[in-house]
Design an enzyme around this catalytic site. Structure first.
Site, PDB file in Angstrom:
ATOM      1  N   TYR A 467      -9.272   0.095 -82.181  1.00 47.60           N
ATOM      2  CA  TYR A 467      -7.846  -0.203 -82.007  1.00 47.60           C
ATOM      3  C   TYR A 467      -7.159  -0.490 -83.338  1.00 47.60           C
ATOM      4  O   TYR A 467      -6.404  -1.439 -83.478  1.00 47.60           O
ATOM      5  CB  TYR A 467      -7.633  -1.350 -81.027  1.00 47.60           C
ATOM      6  N   HIS A 468      -7.434   0.377 -84.333  1.00 44.95           N
ATOM      7  CA  HIS A 468      -6.852   0.215 -85.664  1.00 44.95           C
ATOM      8  C   HIS A 468      -6.087   1.474 -86.098  1.00 44.95           C
ATOM      9  O   HIS A 468      -6.313   1.984 -87.197  1.00 44.95           O
ATOM     10  CB  HIS A 468      -7.953  -0.076 -86.687  1.00 44.95           C
ATOM     11  N   PRO A 469      -5.185   1.998 -85.272  1.00 47.09           N
ATOM     12  CA  PRO A 469      -4.452   3.197 -85.695  1.00 47.09           C
ATOM     13  C   PRO A 469      -3.497   2.885 -86.841  1.00 47.09           C
ATOM     14  O   PRO A 469      -2.896   1.807 -86.898  1.00 47.09           O
ATOM     15  CB  PRO A 469      -3.695   3.611 -84.423  1.00 47.09           C
TER      16      PRO A 469
END
Length: 552
Positions: A467-469
């Site tokens: 969850y690190h876009p």
């Protein structure tokens, strides 16, 4: 409505800017589509698996089918609530490595080297070492954002750190200080038992001032007249209206929604905009491109002793933990339970860590599903610098439609080599003497999964987004055809418009992205106010003296 600055997005960067701009006397309107963060699901750190799985708090995005991951659609949670993703994330605090920011500067983000960003990290923090050590000269002491450490009472936390030492790796007492590389305590944005989101740290204090206003509305597009952004068209209570900016509009809507809003406003790849009938204001080929993320797997071990958190994974225990937290803000509910961590290098010749570990004394997924084995523990592990790149594109010209998100995960041979190495090194770490009293057997990948082909099949089926876009409005010099914003976060080709969030990262940083996203908001605030940047701090970070010849 009108203010000096109109910010779209009350997330990690947006809240920081609202605080700093209003502190300087400027009037600010913050537009946020999400609602309140009040309630235990967000405020109790131990409940972190709930808000990111709730439609009330999450935009509900997922990727297109990913061809290299068995055509799975991976979820991409983004916070739809005040505080943004800082209100639904795992609360892990990682600045990134010094070399990450030096790379930014090398790629054209002038003024964003580590020496340039370190003073902003120090400005934003109030650091609490929890008695676990670290050099306070590298940390902040009076910023809005409290950074703390868990109590690390479970014996598995120390076993993880000791196993790293036994395997020949470095130890570090502060991976956010001079030395990231090594095994040691993990830091969290938790203060006095509560999630210390940017809503708590920055937005609430800003809203106490007369010059800062929060508007609950869905941004439709940036209003641009004669090449200058003059406001934001929003949908509020079923009515369209324009919120006017006397000075500038700032998009801080995430690496998914910021490029979407630029494209809806006519800023992006001309051919793509024309496909959707959108008039082109500025032909910027890089808008929506350069999408990056961290993938990880949960390397799970079955425990031979009942020392894990599994004993509390039932309705009665969860109720008691919740009640204790509500009454005292203490107990298991007061920590995210990620209390030990590691950053290591995958091989000799890699100059700084390219693998991250989160250790958890429970075998569980982010959706709250525990392993069938019962008592267990796990390390979240994955490579930090994937060469794969994806894109965010429009599905239509309707602002209500979700964009298309295609990460193109695992699209290079290097991705597979790096991930196999992660798994093999993790297996070696869990085989050390420190874990012998606690290990029953390997749950996943499983001892039978050994060959490259078997590991690849496991990765394709089990890799998940961390969850690190980021990266979809890349920062660079104005003459770079793929840059979207310049080094002062100004959108190239449009006056009075900036983007300041994780979308402007030229390349993904080591670790979780909440801290560098907040830092972007802090630094962008000075650019917006026309202030000189804080003076660089030329403190030298630690690099392994034999990185070119030794893996550890």
């Amino acid at each position: 409505m009108q203010a000096d600055f109109v910010i779209v997005g009350a997330g990690s960067a947006g809240c920081a800017m609202a605080y700093r701009l209003s502190e300087a006397g400027a009037s600010v309107i913050v537009i946020e589509h999400g609602g309140t963060d009040i309630g235990p699901f967000i405020q109790m750190p131990g409940a972190l698996s709930y808000p990111m799985n709730m439609k009330r708090y999450d935009w509900g995005y997922s990727s297109e089918p990913e061809p290299h991951l068995n055509n799975r659609r991976l979820v991409c949670p983004r916070g739809k609530v005040i505080g943004g993703s800082s209100s639904i994330n795992g609360m892990v605090y990682v600045r990134g490595h010094a070399r990450d920011f030096d790379h930014w500067a090398e790629q054209g983000a002038d003024g964003w080297s580590y020496a340039d960003v370190l003073p902003y990290y120090k400005r934003m923090e109030t650091w609490h070492d929890g008695g676990h050590g670290g050099d306070p000269s590298w940390r902040g002491s009076d910023g809005p954002l409290h950074v703390s450490r868990g109590p690390r009472k479970n014996p598995l936390y120390q076993a993880f750190v000791e196993s790293g030492r036994q395997a020949g790796y470095e130890a570090t007492d502060d991976y956010n200080g001079q030395k990231q590389e090594g095994f040691g305590p993990m830091e969290q944005t938790v203060w006095q038992g509560r999630r210390w989101s940017t809503a708590n740290a920055y937005l609430r204090p800003a809203l106490k001032r007369d010059n800062c206003t929060l508007v609950n509305a869905l941004a439709q597009r940036v209003v641009i007249k004669d090449g200058k952004a003059t406001g934001v068209e929003v949908l509020r209570g079923g009515t369209r209206e324009v919120i006017h900016a006397a000075r500038e509009v700032v998009l801080a809507a995430s690496s998914i929604n910021s490029p979407k809003l630029l494209m809806l406003s006519g800023i992006g790849p001309a051919a793509h905009l024309s496909e959707h009938g959108i008039d082109v204001v500025a032909d910027r080929a890089g808008v929506g491109q350069n999408l990056q993320d961290h993938l990880e797997v949960y390397f799970q071990m079955a425990a031979s002793q009942p020392v894990t958190l599994y004993k509390y994974w039932n309705l009665i225990s969860k109720g008691l933990i919740g009640a204790q937290w509500l009454l005292t803000k203490k107990g298991f509910g007061a920590s995210n339970q990620f209390e030990s961590a590691a950053f290591i290098r995958s091989q000799a010749g890699v100059d700084y860590p390219d693998i991250q570990y989160h250790f958890l004394p429970l075998a569980v997924r982010y959706d709250g599903k525990v392993a069938a084995e019962g008592h267990g523990f796990q390390a979240h592990v994955g490579p930090m610098r994937s060469p794969s790149r994806g894109a965010v594109t429009l599905a239509s010209s309707d602002p209500a439609d979700a964009p298309r998100i295609f990460f193109n995960y695992m699209s290079t041979d290097q991705d597979w080599q790096d991930f196999r190495q992660c798994l093999r090194l993790t297996r070696e770490i869990f085989a050390q003497e420190a874990f012998k009293p606690f290990v029953r057997h390997e749950i996943q990948p499983g001892a039978a999964v050994q060959t490259d082909e078997e590991l690849d099949a496991f990765i394709a089926e089990h890799a998940e987004s961390a969850y690190h876009p980021c990266g979809t409005c890349r920062m660079g010099r104005a003459d770079d055809p793929l840059a979207v914003v310049d080094p002062e976060a100004r959108v190239i080709g449009v006056d009075g418009l900036r983007v300041a969030d994780s979308s402007i990262f030229p390349r993904i940083t080591n670790g979780n992205l909440n801290a560098p996203s907040i830092m972007v908001g802090e630094k962008a605030s000075d650019h917006l106010l026309g202030r000189p940047a804080l003076a660089p701090l030329n403190d030298a970070p630690w690099l392994h003296p034999h990185w070119d010849t030794n893996q550890r």
